[in-house]
Design a protein around this motif. Structure first.
Motif, short mmCIF file in Angstrom:
data_model
loop_
_atom_site.label_atom_id
_atom_site.label_comp_id
_atom_site.label_asym_id
_atom_site.label_seq_id
_atom_site.Cartn_x
_atom_site.Cartn_y
_atom_site.Cartn_z
N GLY A 13 0.80 -1.22 0.00
CA GLY A 13 0.00 0.00 0.00
C GLY A 13 0.83 1.27 0.00
O GLY A 13 0.27 2.37 0.04
N GLU A 14 2.16 1.16 -0.07
CA GLU A 14 3.01 2.35 -0.09
C GLU A 14 2.86 3.10 -1.41
O GLU A 14 2.69 2.50 -2.47
CB GLU A 14 4.48 1.97 0.10
N ILE A 15 2.93 4.43 -1.31
CA ILE A 15 2.88 5.29 -2.50
C ILE A 15 4.07 6.24 -2.42
O ILE A 15 4.12 7.10 -1.54
CB ILE A 15 1.56 6.09 -2.57
N ARG A 16 5.03 6.07 -3.34
CA ARG A 16 6.22 6.91 -3.36
C ARG A 16 6.31 7.67 -4.68
O ARG A 16 6.02 7.14 -5.73
CB ARG A 16 7.49 6.06 -3.18
N ASN A 17 6.74 8.92 -4.57
CA ASN A 17 6.95 9.78 -5.75
C ASN A 17 5.68 9.93 -6.57
O ASN A 17 5.71 9.94 -7.81
CB ASN A 17 8.08 9.22 -6.63
N ALA A 18 4.54 10.05 -5.89
CA ALA A 18 3.28 10.29 -6.59
C ALA A 18 3.23 11.74 -7.06
O ALA A 18 3.69 12.65 -6.37
CB ALA A 18 2.10 9.99 -5.68
N MET A 50 -1.03 13.00 -5.78
CA MET A 50 -1.51 12.89 -4.41
C MET A 50 -0.32 12.86 -3.47
O MET A 50 0.83 12.70 -3.92
CB MET A 50 -2.37 11.65 -4.22
N PRO A 51 -0.54 13.05 -2.15
CA PRO A 51 0.59 12.98 -1.22
C PRO A 51 1.18 11.57 -1.18
O PRO A 51 0.49 10.59 -1.45
CB PRO A 51 -0.05 13.33 0.14
N ASN A 52 2.45 11.50 -0.84
CA ASN A 52 3.09 10.19 -0.72
C ASN A 52 2.58 9.45 0.50
O ASN A 52 2.21 10.06 1.51
CB ASN A 52 4.61 10.35 -0.62
N LEU A 53 2.56 8.13 0.39
CA LEU A 53 2.18 7.27 1.51
C LEU A 53 3.28 6.21 1.65
O LEU A 53 3.07 5.03 1.42
CB LEU A 53 0.82 6.62 1.24
N ASP A 54 4.47 6.70 2.00
CA ASP A 54 5.60 5.79 2.13
C ASP A 54 5.58 5.12 3.50
O ASP A 54 4.65 5.32 4.29
CB ASP A 54 6.92 6.53 1.90
N SER A 55 6.60 4.33 3.78
CA SER A 55 6.60 3.55 5.03
C SER A 55 6.55 4.45 6.26
O SER A 55 5.88 4.13 7.24
CB SER A 55 7.84 2.65 5.08
N THR A 68 5.20 7.49 6.45
CA THR A 68 3.85 8.05 6.55
C THR A 68 2.86 6.99 7.00
O THR A 68 1.95 7.26 7.79
CB THR A 68 3.42 8.64 5.20
N LEU A 69 3.01 5.78 6.47
CA LEU A 69 2.13 4.69 6.89
C LEU A 69 2.23 4.45 8.39
O LEU A 69 1.23 4.18 9.07
CB LEU A 69 2.50 3.40 6.16
N GLN A 70 3.44 4.58 8.92
CA GLN A 70 3.64 4.34 10.35
C GLN A 70 2.95 5.41 11.19
O GLN A 70 2.36 5.12 12.23
CB GLN A 70 5.14 4.30 10.67
N SER A 71 3.02 6.68 10.73
CA SER A 71 2.45 7.77 11.52
C SER A 71 0.97 7.98 11.25
O SER A 71 0.17 8.16 12.18
CB SER A 71 3.22 9.07 11.24
#
Length: 531
Positions: free
Chosen positions: A310-315, A318-323, A325-328
């Motif tokens: 479910g990670e989203i990097r360099n989008a 939309m905002p990124n949802l990297d590891s 961001t997923l944690q917070s």
């Protein structure tokens, strides 16, 4: 059978394809050189798409791509992808900004040095059997004033190489801070005009947008020192090519090197081909063996992680949802979606506004994704928008005329963390709130009543007069209908002389039970919903 299918429609590194195939839930088809018609025919079968610059992902493609969730662009520019259509269809578009950084910076610097020493012209002269040493006298780069427009990864790498040659670097970038400029040892210009005034050398490293189109035009070319050299390895359209030709012919501009063009490939009668001091390459900025492999591997990892974790990097839409961001933010996303769904059930229809408030430590994280999750939950339930997600939720809300506002406060209230969501229609407001206690998320406020219930499951919401016997009536009715109660929360509002009962049940209650409760004296409102 694999859960997700990914189409690779432009050539990427075999290591990239292997990285995608390493995930057991992903199957990969490599079909390059597809015509637009062929792509339209098959794109509906795929959940992911990997492209470079050849494949054009148009609104028609998105309309046909009914299962598409993500596009990975092996490279930086996404001009070949219609981002508005991607957002409207809820498709994440990710690029790979770092894979070709060094190759593009090196190529741009090579073109600048070639211009300064007339390398292309001298080469053509020698192989034509001539020996014209005086005709190709060049200039030194040492001590010159260089204007860099765009100080991202590539612009920064170019600056390092320029400084090694003793060039004075002036940089313009709307996001470049004074502290960052000082750390990079470059002079910070507040506007493009300031950067270009008196420049001997110019290199461009900005995206093509309506604001940057023809950022180098006749007016700005006139700001440069006579004999200045311009290099563009970023995007075609940043340079007004007609204005550059006029400046070259007038003897003000000393030379221009292009790797990108407004129309690619340029026509045989491209005006700049007839100018003397030029250098042209066919969009080679990322064309090194290392860059090709790097961007292929990078885009493959991004798409694989999107489907697997479910990670989203360099989008880019939309905002990124990297590891990190997923944690917070991750624990709040499901709670936020449930709050949005709940509000669609208890709030007024066709609301004008949605307000989201973050109270306590949750206010310190990047809350944009959490707000998008609230919108996705609300819109999917209130307007039956089946395809709404984190990507397109703001656009769909705007299309429905819903205004979104967000506030944050670090001061905790009764709860350490609280997400409070309200919908407003005229003078009517409905509010729900939720929190996270330990590792569990809870809904703690519904329409003026403090409750405590899970954020997922089948629910009955009953509002009634605050008088004895009502809870018993509700329980008896559920028992007679063979509906099992999993959890129950009671709350009263002494001021309004009303009470609510929030009941989590094992399955969707039958319509006959709902009708019975609604006709029971003292019961004001009965809602059944699933979160």
């Amino acid at each position: 059978m694999a859960t997700y299918r990914v189409l690779v429609s432009d050539p990427i590194s075999e290591k990239g394809v292997d990285a995608l195939r390493s995930a057991p839930d992903i199957s990969v088809d490599v079909k390059t050189g597809l015509s637009p018609e062929e792509l339209l025919t098959i794109i509906g079968e795929y959940h992911g798409l990997v492209v470079r610059s050849q494949t054009k992902v148009t609104p028609e493609v998105f309309a046909a791509a009914t299962q598409l969730k993500a596009i990975g662009r092996a490279g930086v520019g996404v001009d070949n992808i219609d981002r508005d259509a991607a957002t409207d269809h809820g498709v994440v578009v990710m690029n790979t900004p770092s894979g070709n950084t060094i190759s593009t910076a090196e190529h741009a610097f090579t073109l600048m040095a070639s211009l300064a020493r007339n390398i292309p012209q001298a080469h053509a002269s020698v192989i034509a059997g001539k020996w014209e040493r005086k005709a190709f006298q060049g200039v030194e780069l040492f001590g010159k004033r260089l204007a860099i427009l765009g100080m991202g990864r590539i612009g920064t790498e170019f600056a390092k190489r320029a400084q090694a040659f003793g060039i004075h670097v002036v940089a313009y970038d709307p996001f470049l801070t004074a502290a960052r400029a000082q750390a990079l040892k470059v002079e910070l210009a507040e506007t493009p005009d300031i950067a270009l005034t008196g420049a001997d050398l110019v290199t461009l490293h900005v995206p093509l947008t309506p604001e940057t189109k023809h950022i180098i035009n006749a007016k700005r070319l006139a700001l440069l020192n006579p004999g200045a050299l311009v290099v563009n390895c970023a995007r075609g359209g940043l340079v007004d090519e007609a204005a550059a030709k006029e400046s070259l012919d007038a003897g003000h501009l000393g030379g221009i090197a292009l790797d990108v063009y407004e129309t690619e490939p340029p026509a045989a009668d491209f005006p700049l081909f007839s100018a003397k001091k030029t250098a042209f390459t066919p969009h080679l900025g990322a064309s090194t063996a290392e860059a090709q492999e790097n961007v292929g591997i990078e885009v493959a990892h991004q798409l694989r992680d999107f489907f697997v974790t479910g990670e989203i990097r360099n989008a880019v839409n939309m905002p990124n949802l990297d590891s990190r961001t997923l944690q917070s933010a991750g624990p709040y996303l499901d709670l936020a979606r449930s709050l949005g769904k709940l509000l669609s059930k208890i709030g007024p229809e066709q609301s004008d506004k949605i307000r989201v408030s973050y109270i306590g430590p949750v206010s310190e994280i990047d809350t944009e994704l959490v707000t998008r999750s609230v919108l996705a939950g609300y819109l999917s339930a209130a307007y039956h928008e089946a395809q709404v997600n984190l990507v397109n939720a703001p656009a769909i809300a705007k299309a429905h005329g819903i205004q979104i506002s967000e506030t944050s406060s670090s001061l905790a209230t009764t709860f350490t963390d609280l997400i409070e969501v309200s919908v407003v229609k005229g003078g009517e407001t409905s509010t729900v709130a939720g929190t996270i206690i330990g590792k569990s998320s809870r809904i703690v406020h519904i329409a003026g009543h403090y409750v405590e219930t899970n954020p997922t499951g089948h629910f009955l919401f009953v509002e009634n007069d605050d008088r004895p016997g009502i809870v018993g009536v509700i329980g008896s009715a559920l028992g007679s209908a063979q509906v099992n109660i999993a959890n129950m929360s009671l709350s009263r509002n002494a001021e309004r002389k009303t009470a609510v009962t929030v009941i989590e049940v094992d399955e969707q209650p039958p319509a006959s039970l709902l009708e019975l409760l609604r006709t029971t004296p003292g019961i004001l409102r009965v809602l059944s919903f699933e979160l």
